[in-house]
Scaffold this motif. Sequence first.
Motif, PDB file in Angstrom:
ATOM      1  N   GLN A   9     -27.819  17.783 -40.372  1.00 40.49           N
ATOM      2  CA  GLN A   9     -27.926  17.926 -41.621  1.00 40.49           C
ATOM      3  C   GLN A   9     -29.369  17.202 -41.903  1.00 40.49           C
ATOM      4  O   GLN A   9     -30.011  17.819 -42.851  1.00 40.49           O
ATOM      5  CB  GLN A   9     -26.825  17.339 -42.445  1.00 40.49           C
ATOM      6  N   SER A  50     -27.588  19.016 -47.990  1.00 42.68           N
ATOM      7  CA  SER A  50     -27.817  18.484 -46.673  1.00 42.68           C
ATOM      8  C   SER A  50     -28.182  17.052 -46.831  1.00 42.68           C
ATOM      9  O   SER A  50     -27.608  16.338 -45.852  1.00 42.68           O
ATOM     10  CB  SER A  50     -29.059  19.181 -46.277  1.00 42.68           C
ATOM     11  N   THR A  70     -20.866  23.383 -45.253  1.00 40.15           N
ATOM     12  CA  THR A  70     -20.565  22.001 -45.773  1.00 40.15           C
ATOM     13  C   THR A  70     -19.939  22.261 -46.979  1.00 40.15           C
ATOM     14  O   THR A  70     -20.065  21.100 -47.952  1.00 40.15           O
ATOM     15  CB  THR A  70     -22.025  21.482 -46.255  1.00 40.15           C
TER      16      THR A  70
END
Length: 412
Positions: free
Chosen positions: A171, A118, A186
Motif C-alpha cells: 500500500q 492507500s 481495501t
Amino acid sequence: MTQFHLPEPLTMALTMTLVILATCLNYLVIWSQNRQQRALLWMVAASLLSGSTFIVRLIWPGLEGVIFAQPAVLTGVSCVWMGCRVAAGHRPRIAALPLPGAFWLLCACIPRFLHNPSARFAVSYLLVVPLLLLALRALWPSPIPKRAGRLFVSGLLGLLAVLCLAWGLLQAVSIFRDLGLGIDLTTVPVSAFAVMGFYLVLSFAFVALVKEESEWAHGRAAFTDALTGLPNRRSLDERLTAAVKGAQRDGQPLAVIMIDVDQFKAYNDRYGHPAGDACLQTVATCLQTSLPPERAEVMRYGGEEFTAVIRQTDARGAMALAERMRQAVAARHLPHEGGVIGVVSISLGIAVMEPQSRHTGVIDGISLIAAADRALYRAKETGRNRATLFTPADAEGVALRGRTRMSPGLST
C-alpha cells in the motif's frame, strides 16, 4: 409476500458482530471460572473494540467513520499486546495503549493522507506490525515446559505480522506508483473478514494458552512452599532422586546440607509467629543467595529446617558453602535473646555421596539425607551455630536408612 433482503455489507457486518460477541462471551465464561486470569479481559476489550469499528463504518460510510474506526482497530490490537503481557506475568503498559491510534489521528490531520485510501491503509497496517511483534515478544522466554498453547498464539501473531507488513508495504508503494491493487481490496468487507478470522482463531489459541498457564501455576504451587517461595518437601523428593541418578551416571560427588534455625521455638515464643514467619523468609533468602544457582538448590524441609542439594561438590566445597550460609544468616543480626549468640543463627549438617567411595554407607538419596541429618544432630549437640560434616566415624553403628525422615518413595 414481499421478502426483505438485507444489503450485503449489512449482512456481513451483523455476522461479524455475532462472531465477536460470541468470542467475548467465550472469554468471559472462562474468566468467570478463574478471575485471576485478567488477560482474558484484555482480549474481550480487543474483540469489542475491533468488532465495533465495522458497525461504525456501516453507520458512517464516509471519512467520518474512517477517522473513528481506524484508531479503534489499532487500540484493539494494543489490547492484544496487553493481554499477552498479562498472560506472561507482566504488567500492562496502560500509557502505551492509545499511542498507535493517536499517531494515526495525527497523520489524519494531513488532508492528502486522509483522502488517500492507500496512505491510510499503509499507515494502519504498518502500525499493527510492531504491536503484534511486541505481543509476540511478551510471551517469550517462558518458564513453562509445555508450550503448545504459547506456540499456537505466537505462530498466529507472527503470521499476521508478516501479512500486515507485506500488505502495508504494498500500500505504501501504491501511494507513489499504481500497482493495480484495486480499491476493492481495501474496502470494509475484506477488512472485516480478516479481523473476524483473526479474532476467532485467536480466541481458541488464547484460551489454550491460558489453560496451559493455569495448569503450570497449579502444578508449581503443589511443589512450592507458600511462606518462603522455596521448593517444598515434595519437590525435594523428586529433585534429590534426579540429582542422585545424575551423580551416579556422571561419577560426580553430590552434597546435601541439612539446615536448622537454632532455638526457633524460643524465637516464636518470645517474638510471636508473624515475626517467626519473617525470620524464616529472611533465612531462606540468605541460604539462596549463598549458593551457586547453577548447581545448587535450597528447599524447605519442614518447620524451621531447610535442605540444600549441591551437585558436583565434594566435602571440602560443601563445608565452604555451609560456612558461607551460616555467616550470611548471622550477618543479618536478627535479634534472638534466646539464641546461642544473641542473634538468629543456624546449624548445618553436611553429607557427601562420593561415587568412588562407599565405605560411609552413603550410597543413595535416602542414606544421603540420613547422613546429613546425623551430622546436623551432632552440630546441635556440640553447641549449635556451626557446620558439621558426616564422617566414617558417624557411620559406625548408625543405621542410616533407619534414621531418614524422607518420603518412602525416595530411592536411587
